[in-house]
Design an enzyme around this catalytic site. Structure first.
Site, PDB file in Angstrom:
ATOM      1  N   ARG A 137       3.121   7.634  -0.295  1.00 24.84           N
ATOM      2  CA  ARG A 137       4.203   8.716  -0.417  1.00 24.84           C
ATOM      3  C   ARG A 137       4.783   8.359  -1.499  1.00 24.84           C
ATOM      4  NH1 ARG A 137       6.365  11.293   3.991  1.00 24.84           N
ATOM      5  NH2 ARG A 137       5.534   9.560   5.337  1.00 24.84           N
TER       6      ARG A 137
ATOM      7  N   CYS B 140      -0.010  32.438  12.540  1.00 28.31           N
ATOM      8  CA  CYS B 140       0.307  33.063  13.916  1.00 28.31           C
ATOM      9  C   CYS B 140       0.867  31.932  14.972  1.00 28.31           C
ATOM     10  CB  CYS B 140      -1.044  33.750  14.381  1.00 28.31           C
ATOM     11  SG  CYS B 140      -0.615  35.040  15.463  1.00 28.31           S
ATOM     12  N   GLU B 141       2.064  31.610  14.519  1.00 33.17           N
ATOM     13  CA  GLU B 141       2.788  30.612  15.579  1.00 33.17           C
ATOM     14  C   GLU B 141       4.003  30.565  15.097  1.00 33.17           C
ATOM     15  OE1 GLU B 141      -0.190  26.947  16.035  1.00 33.17           O
ATOM     16  OE2 GLU B 141       1.908  26.176  16.452  1.00 33.17           O
TER      17      GLU B 141
ATOM     18  N   GLU C 260       0.927  -1.298  -0.094  1.00 31.14           N
ATOM     19  CA  GLU C 260       0.014  -0.055   0.109  1.00 31.14           C
ATOM     20  C   GLU C 260       0.945   1.290   0.046  1.00 31.14           C
ATOM     21  OE1 GLU C 260      -3.468  -1.896   2.975  1.00 31.14           O
ATOM     22  OE2 GLU C 260      -1.644  -0.815   3.823  1.00 31.14           O
TER      23      GLU C 260
ATOM     24  N   ARG D 141       4.006  19.412   7.955  1.00 32.68           N
ATOM     25  CA  ARG D 141       4.965  18.345   8.224  1.00 32.68           C
ATOM     26  C   ARG D 141       6.234  18.828   8.901  1.00 32.68           C
ATOM     27  NH1 ARG D 141       7.405  15.525   5.123  1.00 32.68           N
ATOM     28  NH2 ARG D 141       6.967  13.382   6.196  1.00 32.68           N
TER      29      ARG D 141
HETATM   30  N1  LLP Z   1      -0.773   1.530   4.723  1.00 31.73           N
HETATM   31  C1  LLP Z   1      -0.991   1.680   6.069  1.00 31.73           C
HETATM   32  C2  LLP Z   1      -1.677   0.664   6.862  1.00 31.73           C
HETATM   33  C3  LLP Z   1      -0.561   2.930   6.708  1.00 31.73           C
HETATM   34  O1  LLP Z   1      -0.919   3.190   7.806  1.00 31.73           O
HETATM   35  C4  LLP Z   1       0.158   3.982   5.799  1.00 31.73           C
HETATM   36  C5  LLP Z   1       0.607   5.156   6.291  1.00 31.73           C
HETATM   37  C6  LLP Z   1       0.241   3.712   4.634  1.00 31.73           C
HETATM   38  C7  LLP Z   1      -0.152   2.389   4.008  1.00 31.73           C
HETATM   39  C8  LLP Z   1       0.925   4.351   3.355  1.00 31.73           C
HETATM   40  O2  LLP Z   1       2.423   4.713   3.974  1.00 31.73           O
HETATM   41  P1  LLP Z   1       3.339   5.593   2.774  1.00 31.73           P
HETATM   42  O3  LLP Z   1       3.844   4.653   1.857  1.00 31.73           O
HETATM   43  O4  LLP Z   1       2.720   6.796   2.487  1.00 31.73           O
HETATM   44  O5  LLP Z   1       4.529   5.728   3.814  1.00 31.73           O
HETATM   45  N2  LLP Z   1       1.336  11.840   8.017  1.00 31.73           N
HETATM   46  C9  LLP Z   1       2.750  11.408   7.859  1.00 31.73           C
HETATM   47  C10 LLP Z   1       2.583   9.738   7.510  1.00 31.73           C
HETATM   48  C11 LLP Z   1       1.602   8.772   8.048  1.00 31.73           C
HETATM   49  C12 LLP Z   1       1.457   7.684   7.429  1.00 31.73           C
HETATM   50  C13 LLP Z   1       0.635   6.801   8.136  1.00 31.73           C
HETATM   51  N3  LLP Z   1       0.215   5.627   7.370  1.00 31.73           N
HETATM   52  C14 LLP Z   1       3.830  12.104   6.976  1.00 31.73           C
HETATM   53  O6  LLP Z   1       3.424  13.157   6.713  1.00 31.73           O
HETATM   54  O7  LLP Z   1       5.131  11.647   6.897  1.00 31.73           O
END
Ligand code: LLP
Length: 458
Positions: A294, A362-363, A291, A331
């Site tokens: 990013r 404002c932070e 899955e 981020r």
């Molecule tokens: N599958 C599951 C069960 C997940 O929890 C996540 C991400 C993904 C797939 C996708 O992960 P990726 O390939 O995108 O790394 N907001 C944070 C990232 C949180 C990711 C949460 N779960 C950031 O901005 O770095």
């Protein structure tokens, strides 16, 4: 700033993405502006498709829509023959509206509400990833009441700690996600799920963290999951046919980041599964899913800002303030995330100063970059930050009532708006003033004025 995808520089010294001059993009669509490079999005989708769907027997890729979720993006992912991973009914609604094949939608999340489960079942999503004991009960009840028997996987905790920021680690034992192999709770849950009449237990899933660069972390996870799969199959008396290893594939944000190709990840994961499962005389899964979020969208996004105030504190620091910030990219404030930048209208100018890029919220914590080298900067310059495709728009907020920027998708010299810029009307769209606040002193409309001394000060 590293040049991603179709980025080039034209004779005016302007950054060009997808054949579009970014300075012109800002003139046409305003700023801040998220720019998504369609060719690079497709290239990323295709690299995962080739490595995992074509390259691995039973391989499946579900784009983790949380990274960047809008109709056009999910349409593109579906066009590129990827499945979709959703974690809420809002993401599911978007995927369905974008025409995604429901049978290739995975529904993840640690607290699916009864309404969400019902909605997912009504729309026949392919698989539900069960996170905990509460959900086992809930899904069985709801599916039963609808006369359905959905395919389910259990989210397990393999106990791996990927090398990444603490807040985005999700594979360790002390986590809100999933049930741990080592505590025995995962096995207990599998027994329960297998015994339930209204769910078809098909496998196990995990997600070890995000922005992971080590192939070995995934290989090790695959080994642990395979070995648990074999153990669970023995215990349950049938071979679990599916495994899902989540996302987390790292991307380039700045110098020193070393992304691994999907092909290398696929090879390492497949070999680790083969090695471990054959050791246990367990057949290979019929479906091996990942899955990525990013890694599909991250480097395809660039945010364009207009430089406003510039302040130099003698012998301390220069602050360059832009017209966005933590509202469109939380981020850096949340994870101390680091980015690269350039001045999109001065691409051929040499770096001359070191300055920090401040947002307009404002932070004090609203800083996008500290101590970045850049050419001589002036008010009105266009400042571009790269690799903002993932978890920027999707995590954007209206803090300080700042409207969310537009998103344009660019390719071959054409730019299409895929998310409109929010307007003042959008900002107050859901606000209501109860009758008794409108009227003052009987039936006379009074303009609200705060008494002296009660004016809020910050
Ligand atoms: N599958 C599951 C069960 C997940 O929890 C996540 C991400 C993904 C797939 C996708 O992960 P990726 O390939 O995108 O790394 N907001 C944070 C990232 C949180 C990711 C949460 N779960 C950031 O901005 O770095």
């Amino acid at each position: 700033m590293k040049r991603h995808g179709t980025m080039t520089v034209n004779e005016d010294g302007h950054l060009v993405i997808g054949g579009c001059d970014t300075v012109d993009l800002v003139k046409e669509f305003g700023s801040p502006l998220y720019v998504m490079d369609e060719d690079l999005l497709r290239q990323n989708c295709r690299a995962f498709h080739k490595a995992f769907i074509e390259g691995i027997p039973g391989g499946e890729v579900a784009y983790a829509s949380k990274a960047f979720c809008c109709l056009a993006m999910l349409r593109l992912a579906a066009q590129e023959d990827l499945g979709i991973d959703v974690v809420s009914s809002g993401e599911l609604y978007t995927a369905l509206a974008a025409g995604a094949d429901p049978s290739r939608i995975d529904f993840n999340g640690n607290n699916k509400t009864p309404d969400e489960i019902r909605y997912a079942l009504e729309n026949r999503v392919g698989r539900i990833i069960v996170d905990n004991f509460t959900e086992i009960q809930l899904i069985d009840e709801i599916a039963g009441s609808m006369g359905l028997r959905p395919m389910v996987l259990l989210r397990v905790q393999p106990g791996i700690e990927a090398h990444t920021h603490e807040y985005i680690q999700t594979g360790k034992i002390d986590s809100k996600f999933g049930l741990s192999i080592s505590t025995g709770q995962a096995m207990e849950a599998l027994h329960l799920m297998h015994a339930k009449e209204h769910m078809e237990l098909v496998g196990i899933q995990c997600h070890i963290g995000s922005q992971v660069f080590e192939v070995e972390s995934f290989a090790q996870t695959a080994r642990i999951m395979a070995s648990f799969m074999a153990y669970a199959s023995d215990n349950l008396g049938f071979h679990l046919p599916e495994i899902n290893l989540g996302g987390g594939f790292g991307v380039y944000y700045r110098e020193g980041d070393t992304p691994v190709t999907p092909a290398d990840f696929a090879k390492a994961i497949y070999e680790a599964l083969q090695e471990e499962l054959s050791r246990h005389n367990h057949p290979m899964p019929r479906r091996i899913s990942i899955e990525p979020g990013r890694a599909i969208v991250g480097n395809a996004g660039t945010t364009l800002y207009t430089v406003g105030s510039i302040k130099t504190i003698p012998r301390v620091r220069t602050y360059v303030a832009i017209d966005g910030g933590m509202g469109d990219n939380p981020r850096p404030a949340l994870y101390q995330a680091k980015y690269e930048m350039c001045l999109a209208n001065k691409m051929t100018a040499a770096n001359q100063i070191v300055a920090s890029v401040a947002g307009k919220c404002c932070e004090s914590g609203d800083m996008l970059l500290w101590d970045a080298s850049m050419p001589w900067v002036e008010t009105g310059d266009i400042l571009a930050i790269s690799t903002t495709g993932a978890y920027n728009y999707s995590m954007a907020s209206n803090y300080n009532r700042i409207a969310k920027p537009a998103v344009v998708m660019v390719s071959g010299g054409k730019a299409h708006i895929i998310v409109k810029r929010e307007t003042f009307e959008d900002i107050v769209r859901n606000d209501l003033i109860p009758e008794h606040l409108l009227w003052d002193h009987g039936h006379q409309w009074q303009k609200l004025t705060l008494p002296k001394g009660q004016v809020p000060v910050d």
